[in-house]
Scaffold this motif. Structure first.
Motif, mmCIF file in Angstrom:
data_model
loop_
_atom_site.group_PDB
_atom_site.id
_atom_site.type_symbol
_atom_site.label_atom_id
_atom_site.label_comp_id
_atom_site.label_asym_id
_atom_site.label_seq_id
_atom_site.Cartn_x
_atom_site.Cartn_y
_atom_site.Cartn_z
ATOM 1 N N LEU A 1 -48.311 77.599 93.196
ATOM 2 C CA LEU A 1 -49.653 78.118 93.464
ATOM 3 C C LEU A 1 -50.425 78.326 92.151
ATOM 4 O O LEU A 1 -51.615 77.997 92.047
ATOM 5 N N SER A 2 -49.720 78.858 91.154
ATOM 6 C CA SER A 2 -50.383 79.099 89.859
ATOM 7 C C SER A 2 -50.840 77.786 89.237
ATOM 8 O O SER A 2 -51.956 77.673 88.722
ATOM 9 N N LEU A 3 -49.946 76.769 89.290
ATOM 10 C CA LEU A 3 -50.277 75.473 88.690
ATOM 11 C C LEU A 3 -51.463 74.834 89.409
ATOM 12 O O LEU A 3 -52.431 74.384 88.777
ATOM 13 N N THR A 4 -51.392 74.845 90.747
ATOM 14 C CA THR A 4 -52.483 74.250 91.518
ATOM 15 C C THR A 4 -53.789 74.977 91.220
ATOM 16 O O THR A 4 -54.826 74.357 90.988
ATOM 17 N N GLY A 5 -53.715 76.308 91.215
ATOM 18 C CA GLY A 5 -54.924 77.111 90.966
ATOM 19 C C GLY A 5 -55.547 76.775 89.625
ATOM 20 O O GLY A 5 -56.754 76.517 89.531
ATOM 21 N N SER A 6 -54.725 76.727 88.568
ATOM 22 C CA SER A 6 -55.312 76.515 87.238
ATOM 23 C C SER A 6 -55.807 75.085 87.068
ATOM 24 O O SER A 6 -56.913 74.864 86.576
ATOM 25 N N LEU A 7 -55.013 74.101 87.506
ATOM 26 C CA LEU A 7 -55.453 72.713 87.298
ATOM 27 C C LEU A 7 -56.656 72.357 88.160
ATOM 28 O O LEU A 7 -57.565 71.650 87.712
ATOM 29 N N GLY B 1 -44.471 81.734 80.213
ATOM 30 C CA GLY B 1 -44.305 81.187 81.553
ATOM 31 C C GLY B 1 -45.000 79.842 81.771
ATOM 32 O O GLY B 1 -44.909 79.251 82.850
ATOM 33 N N LEU B 2 -45.677 79.358 80.722
ATOM 34 C CA LEU B 2 -46.452 78.118 80.876
ATOM 35 C C LEU B 2 -45.550 76.942 81.276
ATOM 36 O O LEU B 2 -45.900 76.146 82.146
ATOM 37 N N VAL B 3 -44.380 76.869 80.632
ATOM 38 C CA VAL B 3 -43.466 75.763 80.914
ATOM 39 C C VAL B 3 -42.949 75.877 82.358
ATOM 40 O O VAL B 3 -42.942 74.899 83.112
ATOM 41 N N GLN B 4 -42.601 77.104 82.747
ATOM 42 C CA GLN B 4 -42.090 77.316 84.105
ATOM 43 C C GLN B 4 -43.150 76.964 85.150
ATOM 44 O O GLN B 4 -42.834 76.425 86.215
ATOM 45 N N MET B 5 -44.409 77.217 84.838
ATOM 46 C CA MET B 5 -45.484 76.916 85.785
ATOM 47 C C MET B 5 -45.544 75.420 86.095
ATOM 48 O O MET B 5 -45.950 75.021 87.181
ATOM 49 N N PHE B 6 -45.118 74.591 85.150
ATOM 50 C CA PHE B 6 -45.199 73.147 85.355
ATOM 51 C C PHE B 6 -43.959 72.564 86.031
ATOM 52 O O PHE B 6 -43.903 71.347 86.256
ATOM 53 N N ASP B 7 -42.981 73.411 86.344
ATOM 54 C CA ASP B 7 -41.756 72.917 86.973
ATOM 55 C C ASP B 7 -41.997 72.103 88.256
ATOM 56 O O ASP B 7 -41.434 71.025 88.420
ATOM 57 N N PRO B 8 -42.848 72.604 89.177
ATOM 58 C CA PRO B 8 -43.023 71.841 90.431
ATOM 59 C C PRO B 8 -43.520 70.412 90.181
ATOM 60 O O PRO B 8 -42.996 69.463 90.768
ATOM 61 N N LEU B 9 -44.488 70.257 89.292
ATOM 62 C CA LEU B 9 -45.032 68.922 89.016
ATOM 63 C C LEU B 9 -43.976 68.054 88.312
ATOM 64 O O LEU B 9 -43.798 66.873 88.634
ATOM 65 N N SER B 10 -43.261 68.660 87.381
ATOM 66 C CA SER B 10 -42.234 67.916 86.645
ATOM 67 C C SER B 10 -41.108 67.485 87.592
ATOM 68 O O SER B 10 -40.614 66.360 87.507
ATOM 69 N N MET B 11 -40.707 68.381 88.503
ATOM 70 C CA MET B 11 -39.651 68.028 89.466
ATOM 71 C C MET B 11 -40.116 66.864 90.328
ATOM 72 O O MET B 11 -39.346 65.957 90.645
ATOM 73 N N PHE B 12 -41.391 66.883 90.675
ATOM 74 C CA PHE B 12 -41.929 65.858 91.573
ATOM 75 C C PHE B 12 -41.962 64.479 90.903
ATOM 76 O O PHE B 12 -41.529 63.498 91.490
ATOM 77 N N ILE B 13 -42.436 64.407 89.661
ATOM 78 C CA ILE B 13 -42.575 63.068 89.079
ATOM 79 C C ILE B 13 -41.452 62.678 88.124
ATOM 80 O O ILE B 13 -41.262 61.500 87.845
ATOM 81 N N ARG B 14 -40.683 63.670 87.607
ATOM 82 C CA ARG B 14 -39.619 63.305 86.669
ATOM 83 C C ARG B 14 -38.226 63.664 87.175
ATOM 84 O O ARG B 14 -37.224 63.292 86.576
ATOM 85 N N GLY B 15 -38.186 64.457 88.270
ATOM 86 C CA GLY B 15 -36.895 64.843 88.829
ATOM 87 C C GLY B 15 -36.141 65.838 87.974
ATOM 88 O O GLY B 15 -34.920 65.959 88.083
ATOM 89 N N ARG B 16 -36.811 66.572 87.143
ATOM 90 C CA ARG B 16 -36.155 67.588 86.310
ATOM 91 C C ARG B 16 -37.169 68.668 85.913
ATOM 92 O O ARG B 16 -38.384 68.458 86.051
ATOM 93 N N ALA B 17 -36.620 69.798 85.438
ATOM 94 C CA ALA B 17 -37.506 70.921 85.084
ATOM 95 C C ALA B 17 -38.423 70.532 83.917
ATOM 96 O O ALA B 17 -38.110 69.619 83.152
ATOM 97 N N ALA B 18 -39.515 71.235 83.804
ATOM 98 C CA ALA B 18 -40.491 70.927 82.737
ATOM 99 C C ALA B 18 -39.974 71.395 81.379
ATOM 100 O O ALA B 18 -39.123 72.278 81.293
ATOM 101 N N GLN C 1 -41.658 71.781 77.067
ATOM 102 C CA GLN C 1 -42.976 71.980 76.444
ATOM 103 C C GLN C 1 -43.739 70.668 76.300
ATOM 104 O O GLN C 1 -44.969 70.635 76.361
ATOM 105 N N TRP C 2 -43.018 69.544 76.141
ATOM 106 C CA TRP C 2 -43.696 68.260 75.950
ATOM 107 C C TRP C 2 -44.332 67.765 77.244
ATOM 108 O O TRP C 2 -45.348 67.070 77.223
ATOM 109 N N PHE C 3 -43.734 68.155 78.361
ATOM 110 C CA PHE C 3 -44.351 67.782 79.643
ATOM 111 C C PHE C 3 -45.652 68.573 79.847
ATOM 112 O O PHE C 3 -46.667 68.023 80.300
ATOM 113 N N VAL C 4 -45.623 69.840 79.464
ATOM 114 C CA VAL C 4 -46.838 70.675 79.562
ATOM 115 C C VAL C 4 -47.943 70.039 78.712
ATOM 116 O O VAL C 4 -49.086 69.852 79.146
ATOM 117 N N TYR C 5 -47.557 69.682 77.500
ATOM 118 C CA TYR C 5 -48.517 69.091 76.563
ATOM 119 C C TYR C 5 -49.065 67.777 77.117
ATOM 120 O O TYR C 5 -50.281 67.535 77.137
#
Ligand code: SF4
Ligand code: SF4
Length: 443
Positions: free
Chosen positions: A51-57, A119-136, A138-142
């Motif tokens: 929810l946080s990721l969707t809200g901010s993006l 918590g920024l890295v943790q916020m990106f976990d859902p997106l990272s799991m979806f497209i990379r199949g693993r937790a986010a 810092q480079w994925f956030v970037y």
């Protein structure tokens, strides 16, 4: 005596253009998105990452696009740089410094203190799991923020230059390469348990791709695919770069493909005027960028020499060189200074002063390329627009006044000088030219 202040009669409109109510609302939405990001950055645990990721993006994206449409809707096509010299963000004012400090702080955390991203890295976990199949990480956030900036501000750029076909196609190209080749494909490769490989970056910009450790790792761990990736990198570095630069100049890479160029051309559009046009900057540029190129060539040779014939002194030197290069150039220059200092030194500070790929492409462009900017000197009214907006600090006007072709190693072929010229003096061309004669052009 009348004490009323005199009204300005400047035709350059010294006051920033008014921001409409809708633009303010759009900016408020962007601010809310940024607030989301800051709060998660400051917190250890993120409440509902999805929810946080969707809200901010979503708020960041909708706000930026809304602002762009409000800015250019209903206006006549044509260059829109009104007030750029008077805005705090783009004239090294308070907002410019604040944005510079904010981005620099982000880069410092990214490279050296990733735990401070909270918590920024943790916020990106859902997106990272979806497209990379693993937790986010810092480079994925970037990578996500970077790609989003190129896409959203790319749309803004296309609205601004909607009358100019060259700018439209070039921007679609950088958006395509950033989204596809620098974000999605590397992520999908990870999803399939393959190496995270960037097809549009090669040695010497992606300096470690031809280091012995990387070559051995790829060929030993990924069999045929690894061999192909090493082959791809070598072909791009040693064949595609000279051949494509011969036909199109360095613009084929710097303004059409490269991710660094993509951000500079889209997010950095407002900062073009900040490039230093002085002679001393030009001298510094030539020394610095070619020194970086020599630095990475020596480092690569030392590493290979050490891998073939190991020795204590050679090992020490090669490791020392590669660590120093990684810290000074790979992290400090290309990241922290190269992007963090956009609002202070302009949008191409890395490409102009530090990028070894640009140095190499520039040598080919200067001596072995068909690309040049032709000038119709008789039409030039010496307004200086071209020099003002050249992000590489080239004094385009001085060439135009003399009716001389522009053949400069640093020109990235962005075409903005030509776009802002009110007299149609400048043309970017890939014509035939007597190669031997190119040495006569002043550098
Ligand atoms: S000379 Fe023109 S095309 Fe070359 S970098 Fe400057 S503005 Fe871009
Ligand atoms: S923008 Fe055009 S008219 Fe103005 S100085 Fe440059 S070449 Fe001359």
């Amino acid at each position: 005596m009348n004490n009323q202040p005199l009204e300005s009669i400047s035709i350059a409109q010294p006051h920033p253009v008014n921001t409409s109510l809708r633009q303010k609302m759009a900016l408020a939405l962007v601010a809310v998105g940024l607030l989301f990001v800051l709060v998660t950055w400051a917190s250890r645990q993120v409440w509902n990452p999805l929810l946080s990721l969707t809200g901010s993006l979503v708020t960041l994206s909708v706000g930026t696009l809304w602002y762009a449409f409000e800015t250019y809707k209903g206006s006549l096509p044509g260059i829109k740089n009104n007030g750029v010299m008077f805005r705090s963000l783009s004239n090294r004012g308070v907002w410019g410094w604040m944005v510079g400090v904010f981005i620099t702080a982000f880069y410092v955390c990214l490279y050296w203190f990733p735990k401070m991203l909270g918590g920024l890295v943790q916020m990106f976990d859902p997106l990272s799991m979806f497209i990379r199949g693993r937790a986010a990480d810092q480079w994925f956030v970037y990578g996500t923020f970077y790609t989003l900036a190129v896409l959203l501000l790319g749309v803004k750029f296309m609205l601004k230059y909607r009358h100019n076909r060259y700018q439209q196609i070039r921007t679609i190209s950088v958006m395509f390469f950033q989204l596809g080749f620098s974000f999605l494909i590397p992520a999908w490769m990870l999803l399939m348990n393959q190496p995270e490989f960037y097809f549009t970056y090669f040695w010497p910009l992606k300096y470690d791709y031809l280091f012995p450790n990387t070559v051995n790792w790829l060929t030993n761990s990924y069999a045929h695919l690894g061999v192909f990736l090493v082959f791809w990198g070598a072909v791009m570095s040693f064949i595609a770069v000279p051949v494509l630069t011969y036909f199109f100049g360095k613009r084929w890479y710097c303004s059409w493909v490269c991710g660094c160029g993509a951000l500079a051309e889209t997010a950095g559009d407002s900062f073009r005027t900040l490039s230093d046009k002085s002679l001393s900057a030009w001298k510094l540029e030539r020394w610095l960028i070619h020194s970086v190129l020599v630095f990475i060539i020596i480092t690569t040779i030392l590493l290979w020499a050490n891998s073939w014939k190991q020795g204590a002194i050679l090992g020490e030197y090669s490791m020392g060189f590669s660590k120093t290069y990684g810290f000074l150039i790979g992290s400090m220059f290309s990241g922290v200074i190269g992007t963090g200092f956009y609002p202070i030194f302009g949008n191409r500070v890395w490409c102009r002063f530090g990028c070894p790929q640009a140095a190499l492409l520039g040598i080919f462009q200067k001596f072995f390329s068909r690309f040049r900017i032709t000038t119709n000197g008789g039409q030039c009214i010496s307004c200086g627009n071209c020099s003002t907006y050249c992000e590489m600090g080239i004094d385009v006007k001085s060439y135009a006044q003399r009716g001389q072709d522009i053949v400069r190693a640093s020109c990235v072929g962005c075409g903005i000088c030509s776009a802002v010229c009110p007299r149609g003096v400048l043309r970017l061309e890939n014509g035939s030219v007597d190669l031997m004669d190119r040495a006569k052009y002043p550098e």
